[in-house]
Design an enzyme around this catalytic site. Structure first.
Site, PDB file in Angstrom:
ATOM      1  CD  GLU A 116      -2.608 -27.604   4.465  1.00 16.01           C
ATOM      2  OE1 GLU A 116      -3.296 -27.956   5.446  1.00 16.01           O
ATOM      3  OE2 GLU A 116      -1.771 -28.333   3.923  1.00 16.01           O
ATOM      4  CG  HIS A 139       1.332 -23.278   4.959  1.00 19.37           C
ATOM      5  ND1 HIS A 139       2.316 -23.870   5.724  1.00 19.37           N
ATOM      6  CD2 HIS A 139       1.171 -24.092   3.887  1.00 19.37           C
ATOM      7  CE1 HIS A 139       2.716 -24.988   5.139  1.00 19.37           C
ATOM      8  NE2 HIS A 139       2.044 -25.144   4.020  1.00 19.37           N
ATOM      9  CG  HIS A 141       6.200 -25.142   1.299  1.00 21.28           C
ATOM     10  ND1 HIS A 141       5.715 -25.734   0.140  1.00 21.28           N
ATOM     11  CD2 HIS A 141       5.222 -25.303   2.220  1.00 21.28           C
ATOM     12  CE1 HIS A 141       4.503 -26.231   0.363  1.00 21.28           C
ATOM     13  NE2 HIS A 141       4.172 -25.970   1.616  1.00 21.28           N
ATOM     14  CD  GLU A 169      16.218  -9.338  12.475  1.00 23.86           C
ATOM     15  OE1 GLU A 169      16.654  -9.854  11.434  1.00 23.86           O
ATOM     16  OE2 GLU A 169      15.367  -8.456  12.493  1.00 23.86           O
ATOM     17  CG  HIS A 210       4.345 -29.215   4.977  1.00 20.53           C
ATOM     18  ND1 HIS A 210       3.241 -29.953   4.653  1.00 20.53           N
ATOM     19  CD2 HIS A 210       4.187 -28.026   4.334  1.00 20.53           C
ATOM     20  CE1 HIS A 210       2.458 -29.270   3.843  1.00 20.53           C
ATOM     21  NE2 HIS A 210       3.008 -28.094   3.642  1.00 20.53           N
TER      22      HIS A 210
END
Ligand code: 2HA
Ligand code: ZN
Length: 271
Positions: A116, A139, A141, A169, A210
């Site tokens: 990525e 990144h 998941h 919050e 994703h």
């Protein structure tokens, strides 16, 4: 020269990847992190003139030429970073052509930076333009955020609004809201460009079905941002199928944002 395995940036990467793995967000080779390093600090740990090998990145990032980053490796598991940082992590420097990564440390055994990398490098460029102190792109998941993708409309305004309602919050932590991308093929320049475009206005970008991208000035801030989104998504997933008796109203959300002095997306509320 100091031992790079004792460098604070390597320590932070080890702690963060282990933490994310334990939270169940980064199964197998899921997730990737890149961390812009300070050149002077890096020179205390390695000789910047010694390039181990050159790696074609397939992405043009001329704005980052000369900048070094600590990045997780392609196909590597967050679970293994702490035990073997030198195989699972690497320090790369973007060469003057903007497309070559000069490997300065790590990726032992022929590894390469995360698949990525296009989304990471382009997001760094976009975030640096918005905030010159941005250092981290993350990144991952996260389970509930991902689950929410399947049962909630993938619409920036609606998705953000629901998250804001779930914990007091939220509007303070991500007042600009979250960007949302539809499902796209990962690892490509296209998703990299699309992510970076969203990063011009958001520090959190959902990759439909994703995962999520987050940006911040340091590891704690970036992790905290994603953690807050994930917490809100968890509350949503715990309550979405139950009768809703209470909520935080838009007027209350606005009061919160104003009391904390954050610049928020007023158009994401109905006031
Ligand atoms: O690196 O998470 O998006 C593994 C991934 C790809
Ligand atoms: Zn992913």
């Amino acid at each position: 020269m100091k031992d790079i395995l004792t460098a604070p940036f390597v320590e932070e990467m080890k702690k963060t990847t282990a933490n994310m793995y334990r939270l169940g967000w980064d199964e197998r080779n899921g997730g990737n992190i890149s961390y812009l390093l300070d050149g002077d600090e890096l020179a205390r740990y390695l000789d910047p003139g010694r390039v181990i090998r050159r790696i074609e990145t397939g992405v043009r990032a001329k704005e980052l030429a000369g900048r070094a980053l600590l990045v997780t490796g392609s196909g590597k598991y967050f679970r293994n970073v702490t035990d073997d940082p030198e195989t699972n992590l690497g320090v790369i420097r973007i060469a003057d052509d903007g497309t070559t990564a000069e490997l300065l440390w790590g990726f032992c055994g022929g590894g390469r930076p995360t698949s990525e990398l296009p989304a990471h490098l382009k997001s760094h460029i976009a975030r640096l333009a918005a905030d010159p102190e941005n250092r981290v792109i993350m990144h991952t998941h996260p389970t509930h955020t991902l689950a929410m993708n399947y049962v909630h409309e993938l619409d920036e305004k609606k998705f953000t609004h629901t998250l804001w309602e779930m914990c007091t919050e939220c509007i303070v932590v991500f007042p600009e809201g979250v960007g949302v991308l539809p499902w796209m093929l990962c690892g490509t320049n296209e998703i990299g460009e699309a992510t970076a475009k969203k990063m011009e206005e958001f520090r959190v970008v959902i990759w439909g079905m994703h995962g999520v991208y987050g940006a911040g000035r340091d590891m704690d801030e970036t992790f905290g941002l994603i953690e807050t989104v994930e917490k809100a998504a968890q509350i949503y997933m715990l309550t979405a199928h139950l009768p809703r008796l209470s909520t935080i109203t838009d007027a209350q959300l606005a009061r919160l944002a104003e009391s904390f002095g954050v610049k928020y997306r007023k158009d994401f509320l109905e006031l």
